[in-house]
Design an enzyme around this catalytic site. Structure first.
Site, PDB file in Angstrom:
ATOM      1  CG  ASN A  52      -2.078  -1.081   0.906  1.00 42.11           C
ATOM      2  OD1 ASN A  52      -2.190  -1.593  -0.211  1.00 42.11           O
ATOM      3  ND2 ASN A  52      -2.838  -1.418   1.928  1.00 42.11           N
ATOM      4  NE  ARG A  91     -10.771   1.514  -3.483  1.00 37.77           N
ATOM      5  CZ  ARG A  91     -11.930   2.046  -3.845  1.00 37.77           C
ATOM      6  NH1 ARG A  91     -12.764   1.366  -4.582  1.00 37.77           N
ATOM      7  NH2 ARG A  91     -12.251   3.267  -3.483  1.00 37.77           N
ATOM      8  CB  CYS A 127     -10.634  -6.313  -1.357  1.00 34.69           C
ATOM      9  SG  CYS A 127      -9.077  -7.154  -1.654  1.00 34.69           S
ATOM     10  CG  ASP A 144      -5.840  -3.418   5.592  1.00 36.42           C
ATOM     11  OD1 ASP A 144      -6.602  -3.755   4.684  1.00 36.42           O
ATOM     12  OD2 ASP A 144      -5.543  -2.222   5.825  1.00 36.42           O
TER      13      ASP A 144
HETATM   14  C1  EPZ Z   1      -6.505   1.695   1.555  1.00 30.76           C
HETATM   15  O1  EPZ Z   1      -7.734   1.622   0.866  1.00 30.76           O
HETATM   16  C2  EPZ Z   1      -5.854   0.345   1.414  1.00 30.76           C
HETATM   17  N1  EPZ Z   1      -5.678   0.064  -0.008  1.00 30.76           N
HETATM   18  C3  EPZ Z   1      -6.711  -0.729   2.068  1.00 30.76           C
HETATM   19  O2  EPZ Z   1      -6.010  -1.942   2.006  1.00 30.76           O
HETATM   20  C4  EPZ Z   1      -6.927  -0.358   3.533  1.00 30.76           C
HETATM   21  O3  EPZ Z   1      -7.814  -1.284   4.094  1.00 30.76           O
HETATM   22  C5  EPZ Z   1      -7.503   1.043   3.648  1.00 30.76           C
HETATM   23  O4  EPZ Z   1      -6.672   1.999   2.937  1.00 30.76           O
HETATM   24  C6  EPZ Z   1      -7.629   1.502   5.097  1.00 30.76           C
HETATM   25  O5  EPZ Z   1      -6.370   1.447   5.733  1.00 30.76           O
HETATM   26  C7  EPZ Z   1      -4.646   0.553  -0.656  1.00 30.76           C
HETATM   27  O6  EPZ Z   1      -3.816   1.267  -0.098  1.00 30.76           O
HETATM   28  C8  EPZ Z   1      -4.514   0.189  -2.095  1.00 30.76           C
HETATM   29  P1  EPZ Z   1      -9.920   4.408   2.549  1.00 30.76           P
HETATM   30  P2  EPZ Z   1      -8.543   2.946   0.531  1.00 30.76           P
HETATM   31  O7  EPZ Z   1     -10.150   5.430   1.499  1.00 30.76           O
HETATM   32  O8  EPZ Z   1      -7.596   4.059   0.378  1.00 30.76           O
HETATM   33  C9  EPZ Z   1     -14.635   5.286   2.796  1.00 30.76           C
HETATM   34  C10 EPZ Z   1      -5.668  -4.207   1.484  1.00 30.76           C
HETATM   35  O9  EPZ Z   1      -6.168  -5.326   1.763  1.00 30.76           O
HETATM   36  N2  EPZ Z   1     -14.493   6.169   1.610  1.00 30.76           N
HETATM   37  O10 EPZ Z   1      -9.095   4.776   3.734  1.00 30.76           O
HETATM   38  O11 EPZ Z   1      -9.462   2.616  -0.581  1.00 30.76           O
HETATM   39  C11 EPZ Z   1     -14.463   3.823   2.412  1.00 30.76           C
HETATM   40  O12 EPZ Z   1     -15.638   3.283   1.858  1.00 30.76           O
HETATM   41  C12 EPZ Z   1      -6.572  -3.021   1.218  1.00 30.76           C
HETATM   42  O13 EPZ Z   1      -4.454  -4.028   1.345  1.00 30.76           O
HETATM   43  C13 EPZ Z   1     -15.598   6.886   1.160  1.00 30.76           C
HETATM   44  O14 EPZ Z   1     -16.685   6.834   1.751  1.00 30.76           O
HETATM   45  O15 EPZ Z   1      -9.364   3.089   1.895  1.00 30.76           O
HETATM   46  C14 EPZ Z   1     -14.074   3.211   3.743  1.00 30.76           C
HETATM   47  O16 EPZ Z   1     -15.237   2.954   4.493  1.00 30.76           O
HETATM   48  C15 EPZ Z   1      -8.015  -3.323   1.437  1.00 30.76           C
HETATM   49  N3  EPZ Z   1     -15.447   7.657   0.039  1.00 30.76           N
HETATM   50  C16 EPZ Z   1     -13.273   4.320   4.406  1.00 30.76           C
HETATM   51  O17 EPZ Z   1     -13.604   5.544   3.706  1.00 30.76           O
HETATM   52  C17 EPZ Z   1     -14.255   7.750  -0.626  1.00 30.76           C
HETATM   53  O18 EPZ Z   1     -14.181   8.465  -1.640  1.00 30.76           O
HETATM   54  C18 EPZ Z   1     -11.767   4.129   4.380  1.00 30.76           C
HETATM   55  O19 EPZ Z   1     -11.332   3.901   3.050  1.00 30.76           O
HETATM   56  C19 EPZ Z   1     -13.140   7.030  -0.145  1.00 30.76           C
HETATM   57  C20 EPZ Z   1     -13.280   6.240   0.985  1.00 30.76           C
END
Ligand code: EPZ
Length: 451
Positions: free
Chosen positions: A35, A112, A136, A326
């Site tokens: 990540n 993503r 995922c 995670d």
């Molecule tokens: C990153 O995802 C990681 N992926 C994820 O790892 C990780 O679980 C996550 O951060 C949290 O630490 C990568 O780095 C590629 P978020 P990301 O935006 O950036 C909501 C793994 O297994 N949200 O922090 O997509 C979202 O739905 C993966 O390695 C919105 O509502 O996560 C979630 O509930 C899985 N609108 C929360 O925020 C948006 O536009 C956190 O998501 C964006 C996010």
């Protein structure tokens, strides 16, 4: 490096037959964090000169981002690999060009990361096309924060059936952003866009995960001006030009914790070279609380089951410095082996506990609830999602036929199968290659029995 999967659904014909019941014992090394690596690769697109990224894991997500960069004229050359220094990538962005729409569309559903190409592409080319996103399936995972951020910098977003077309007829402008939730991706979006926008950007309620700080390190090496306050505020002074970087990625703290849970669940003893205490503080506290043991050394951490009963606990996932979402899935496997009732409240993703039904088929006793159990009410409490779990243990697990639903749950199923009595068939194993480098070789080194 495993080739990029065409999407993130499991291929059920891709099966690992696992004979469980043997404690996993031995040593392995974790490489750079998935990540961080994917984002650092995108950052290279912002520079006028080549960048070098070291300790890159040989995982399929790296293949996906390499493919996307290649479509946009960034050459990605692999240097080294299979040595102690790991794989090094040389990313040359000097011939950035607009990719063909059909080529980008072929990447639809693969990851993503494409959404993070927007800012850099708008700076370099004035437009960007983003296919439907993959990643995922652990919740809705909307991109509204990302699009709001990009609009606020001055980009125009045009939603089309085949994806999103973004344009920026003039230079993007620094802006003020307050995120509704400290999203990792949206914080990265702001960073990757603000560094070359005109003027000052202020981001409030930013994510502060170690991988974000490492991305800031990368951008600073390229010439960016970024400061971080203690109250989740990040300020970025845009610059006209960025150079390349030379950087060693921070180690993968999710992979490290995953193997730690495998040691505990199988009653084993695993030394994870490359694991760093500072990135795992919260995880280590939880590990010790449930009865796991660890020894920290300069070059890694030894995780082991010290004998005796493991203890249940109440935990909720949270943004950094909380307990990572995670880490939740591998931890749940270890919690099936603790005595008493454990409660897990998932507050980052609304649907990240569905994977537990297969564990019940293997003999676990896990009940899901829609209420916020064991902690403060979260965003999902009123939204009818099963996002709390009560795990009753210890339960002896037995072999079963299970299908990997997503990356972390997939690795967790592998741990469950290795801890279980008898033989399991784990289907869709290829998804695990998205984030766990050479996991079969590592299983061999730990004495696992599978084919
Ligand atoms: C990153 O995802 C990681 N992926 C994820 O790892 C990780 O679980 C996550 O951060 C949290 O630490 C990568 O780095 C590629 P978020 P990301 O935006 O950036 C909501 C793994 O297994 N949200 O922090 O997509 C979202 O739905 C993966 O390695 C919105 O509502 O996560 C979630 O509930 C899985 N609108 C929360 O925020 C948006 O536009 C956190 O998501 C964006 C996010």
């Amino acid at each position: 490096m495993p080739g990029p999967p065409t999407d993130t659904r499991p291929d059920v014909n891709d099966v690992l037959t696992v004979h469980g019941g043997t404690p996993l014992t031995g040593r392995l090394r974790v490489r750079g964090a998935k990540n961080l690596v994917s984002k650092a690769m995108v950052a290279a697109l912002l520079g006028e000169e080549p960048s070098r990224l070291r300790d890159v894991p040989e995982i399929s997500d790296v293949g996906i981002v390499s493919g996307l960069l290649d479509l946009h004229g960034v050459s990605v050359e692999r240097v080294g690999g299979a040595s102690d220094d790991g794989l090094e990538l040389v990313l040359d962005p000097r011939n950035v060009e607009q990719a063909h729409l059909a080529d980008i569309d072929a990447h639809a559903g693969s990851s993503r990361v494409p959404i993070l190409l927007c800012g850099p592409l708008l700076h370099r080319l004035g437009e960007a096309f983003i296919p439907d996103l993959g990643g995922c399936r652990i919740g809705e995972r909307p991109i509204n924060f990302h699009l709001d951020v990009l609009r606020s910098f001055g980009a125009t977003v045009d939603k089309r059936p085949e994806g999103l077309r973004l344009t920026a007829p003039r230079r993007l402008q620094g802006t003020k952003v307050q995120l509704p939730f400290p999203s990792v991706g949206a914080t990265e979006q702001v960073l990757l866009t603000a560094v070359r926008a005109e003027g000052l950007t202020e981001l409030r309620n930013a994510a502060t995960e170690p991988e974000i700080f490492d991305l800031i390190n990368v951008l600073q090496k390229m010439g960016a001006m970024i400061s971080v306050d203690t109250d989740r505020t990040i300020r970025i002074e845009g610059v006209d030009r960025l150079g390349g970087y030379s950087h060693r990625a921070i180690p993968d703290r999710i992979e490290a914790a995953s193997w730690a849970c495998a040691a505990l669940a199988t009653g084993g003893d695993i030394t994870v070279l490359g694991a760093r205490q500072g990135d795992l503080t919260t995880f280590l506290n939880v590990y010790r609380k449930i009865g796991g043991a660890f020894e920290i050394d300069d070059d890694g951490i030894r995780f082991f089951h010290p004998g005796g009963d493991l203890r249940s606990l109440v935990i909720e996932t949270d943004v950094h410095p909380g307990f990572m979402t995670d880490w939740q899935q591998p931890l749940v496997i270890a919690l099936t082996q603790t005595s008493g009732l454990s409660i897990v409240h998932e507050t980052v993703y609304e649907q990240r506990l569905g994977f537990t039904s297969a564990l019940n088929d293997m003999g676990a006793t896990i009940q899901l609830y829609r209420e916020c159990l064991g902690g403060l009410p979260c965003r999902f409490g009123q939204r009818n999602f099963q996002h709390s779990a009560v795990i009753s243990g210890p339960t002896k697990l037995h072999g079963a036929d299970i299908t990997v639903p997503d990356l972390r749950a997939g690795f967790s199923y592998l741990i469950a199968a290795l801890a279980a009595d008898g033989t399991s068939r784990v289907r869709g194993i290829g998804l695990i290659e998205r984030g766990y480098e050479h996991f079969r070789d590592k299983l061999d080194a730990l004495g696992a029995s599978y084919e």
